[in-house]
Enzyme design. Structure first.
Site, PDB file in Angstrom:
ATOM      1  N   ARG B  56     -25.130 -24.339 -14.998  1.00 41.77           N
ATOM      2  CA  ARG B  56     -25.323 -25.080 -13.754  1.00 41.77           C
ATOM      3  C   ARG B  56     -24.612 -26.426 -13.907  1.00 41.77           C
ATOM      4  NH1 ARG B  56     -31.510 -26.795 -12.350  1.00 41.77           N
ATOM      5  NH2 ARG B  56     -31.121 -29.030 -12.379  1.00 41.77           N
ATOM      6  N   ASP B  58     -24.053 -30.275 -12.013  1.00 39.91           N
ATOM      7  CA  ASP B  58     -24.615 -31.154 -10.986  1.00 39.91           C
ATOM      8  C   ASP B  58     -23.531 -31.677 -10.048  1.00 39.91           C
ATOM      9  OD1 ASP B  58     -27.265 -30.953 -11.765  1.00 39.91           O
ATOM     10  OD2 ASP B  58     -27.085 -32.582 -13.240  1.00 39.91           O
ATOM     11  N   TYR B 116     -18.308 -28.524 -23.472  1.00 43.22           N
ATOM     12  CA  TYR B 116     -18.228 -29.551 -22.425  1.00 43.22           C
ATOM     13  C   TYR B 116     -17.377 -30.703 -22.930  1.00 43.22           C
ATOM     14  CZ  TYR B 116     -22.238 -27.599 -19.786  1.00 43.22           C
ATOM     15  OH  TYR B 116     -23.087 -26.802 -19.054  1.00 43.22           O
ATOM     16  N   ARG B 203     -24.445 -35.680 -20.742  1.00 43.31           N
ATOM     17  CA  ARG B 203     -24.313 -36.999 -20.120  1.00 43.31           C
ATOM     18  C   ARG B 203     -25.178 -38.036 -20.836  1.00 43.31           C
ATOM     19  NH1 ARG B 203     -25.244 -35.677 -13.880  1.00 43.31           N
ATOM     20  NH2 ARG B 203     -25.431 -37.963 -13.813  1.00 43.31           N
TER      21      ARG B 203
END
Lengths: 269, 269
Positions: B56, B58, B116, B203
Site C-alpha cells: 500500500r 500513501d 523502498y 518514512r
C-alpha cells in the site's frame, strides 16, 4: 539596506509545465513565468518592474539556468534576494543567484552564448517520472546516425530551414558551437550550444535528428536541408516538454572551457 | 483470444503526486491508483475486478515497481495487456509487465521482500525538477553519521518504535536486510530492503536518519531507540513525496543477488 536604483541580474530555474511560457501575455492566456515574477515582486516591494530575459521559453519548456535583469530600487541587500523572492514564489520557480550589473547589461542582448538540452525517452513504455521532462518516442533510434547528422549542423550556418514561423529574427545565420547526441541515464539527450537560436530551432533540430535516427532522413542530407531554406525539408518540431534552457553565458570564455565534457571526442554513446 | 479465468500479475510504475494513495477509498476522498486501475479495466472489458497490491502506498508516494494481481476472464492475450491498458490509463500510471500466476499467488501475501528508496534534497535551494520526488531539507547533513545509524537498524528487530499509528500489523518484528545511505546524483538516497514494512516505517526511518545527520540524535542511540518501543524517541515521519516503492521480489533469490551494488562495502558516499 540599499535603496538606490540597481540593475539586478537573477539566474533562475523553473518547471515550465504549469506555465504558458516565460513571456508575459494577456491574462486570459494563463499564467506565465514573467508575469508570476513581476507580480510577486510587486507584492513584495510595491514596485513595478519590467524584466529582460536571456531566452524566451514557450509553454511547457523548462529552464535550469534562465537569466533575467531588471531595474529596481527595492530596499533589500542583493544577496538576500534569492531567499526572500523564493519564499513568495510558487515552488516550480526558484531563484538561484543574484548579482548587480552595470547599466549596459541586458540579459538578452548581452548574452554571448547559450546551452539548451533536449531529452527523448525512446523506451517502449514511458518513464512516468520523466513524462513532463522528455519527449516519449518509443522507436528504435540509431544514435550513431543521429550523432553524424548533428555534426553536420555544427558551425556557422544559415538556419532558416530550422526556424519556425512567428519568430522575431530578421537574420538567420547563427553559429552552433556544438550539437551533440548523448545519453543521460536512460534518456537520449541532444545538447545544442550556440551564439543564438531562432524560434523553435532546438525543437526542430531535435525532430530532425529523430527522423535521422528512425532512418527517414540520412546524416548526409543535412547540408542540403540547411541550404534548401525550406522548413518542410527538416523534421517535425519536437514537443516542448523535452526542452530545457540549461545555461546562458555572458563572459569571454568559450563553451569549451565552460563545458569541456561536451567537446571531448570520446562519445558518450 | 483466451477467455478462461486467469490470475493476472502486473508490475506498474506511477507518479503518486495526483493520487490519494494506492488503496481505493470512498470517492469523496479523491482519485486513488487502485480506483483508477479498476475503473479503467471495467471501461475496457466491462469486468469488475478486485486487486491485491504488494505494498500500500500513501498519498503522494510513488512506485517504480508496484505489483498487483487480480482474477479476470477478459478476452485479451496476456502479453497485450500492458500496451492496451496503458492506452486507456492516465500518463502518470504505466503498466510495465504482465504474467499469469497460479491460483495461490497473491501480490501482497506472496511477496518475499521489498525495496523502498527515500530521496532527500539537502541543497539550500530546492531543485524544481525534484520537488515532487524528494524531501527538501536545506541543512548540512553528516552522511557518515547517517550511514552508521542506518547500520544499527539492519537485521531482525522489533520495529514498533518505527511504526505509525493506524497500521494493520499485529506483529512488529521485521528483518531489514539493508538500510543504506547513498547518493543519487545530487540527492541523498536512503534505501531500505526488508521482508516487510510497518505503516510509515521507511518514512520514520528517513526522518530519524535525518535527525542523526543534523546531529540531533547519535548513531549509537539507535539500539536503545529500537528497544524503547516509544514512537516519540524516533525522528519525525518524513513527507510522502520522497518515497518510492522501487521493487517487490517473489522468488527464492536473496536481495544480495538481485541488488549486489547495495551490498558492496564500498560506500557510495
Amino acid at each position: 539596506m540599499e535603496d538606490r536604483t540597481r540593475n539586478i541580474r537573477l539566474t533562475l530555474a523553473y518547471d515550465g509545465t504549469a506555465y504558458h511560457g516565460f513571456q508575459r501575455q494577456a491574462p486570459q492566456h494563463g499564467a506565465t513565468v514573467q508575469g508570476t515574477l513581476e507580480d510577486t515582486w510587486r507584492r513584495m516591494f510595491g514596485e513595478e518592474i519590467r524584466m529582460n530575459m536571456a531566452g524566451r521559453t514557450d509553454a511547457g519548456v523548462h529552464a535550469a539556468g534562465q537569466v533575467i535583469n531588471f531595474w529596481s530600487s527595492a530596499p533589500i541587500p542583493l544577496e538576500k534576494i534569492p531567499k526572500a523572492f523564493n519564499s513568495y514564489l510558487p515552488r516550480d520557480i526558484r531563484i538561484l543567484r543574484s548579482r548587480e550589473e552595470g547599466e549596459k547589461f541586458n540579459a538578452r542582448r548581452s548574452a554571448r552564448w547559450k546551452r539548451y538540452d533536449y531529452r527523448i525517452d525512446h523506451h517502449e513504455i514511458a518513464d512516468v517520472f520523466q513524462r513532463l521532462y522528455a519527449w516519449h518516442e518509443p522507436v528504435r533510434l540509431d544514435r550513431e546516425r543521429m550523432r553524424r547528422a548533428a555534426g553536420f549542423l555544427e558551425g556557422k550556418h544559415d538556419f532558416y530551414t530550422f526556424a519556425a514561423a512567428g519568430g522575431v529574427s530578421r537574420t538567420f545565420t547563427r553559429t552552433l558551437y556544438r550539437c551533440r547526441v548523448g545519453l543521460e541515464e536512460e534518456l537520449i539527450r541532444i545538447t545544442c550550444v550556440g551564439d543564438g537560436f531562432l524560434y523553435n530551432m532546438v525543437r526542430i533540430i531535435a525532430g530532425t535528428l529523430l527522423a535521422v535516427g528512425k532512418g527517414k532522413l540520412k546524416p548526409e542530407d543535412m547540408p542540403e536541408i540547411l541550404s534548401s531554406r525550406d522548413r518542410s525539408r527538416a523534421g517535425q518540431t519536437a514537443p516542448p516538454q523535452g526542452l530545457t534552457l540549461t545555461y546562458v553565458h555572458y563572459g569571454e570564455e568559450e563553451p569549451e572551457t565552460v563545458f569541456p565534457e561536451l567537446f571531448r571526442e570520446s562519445s558518450p554513446l
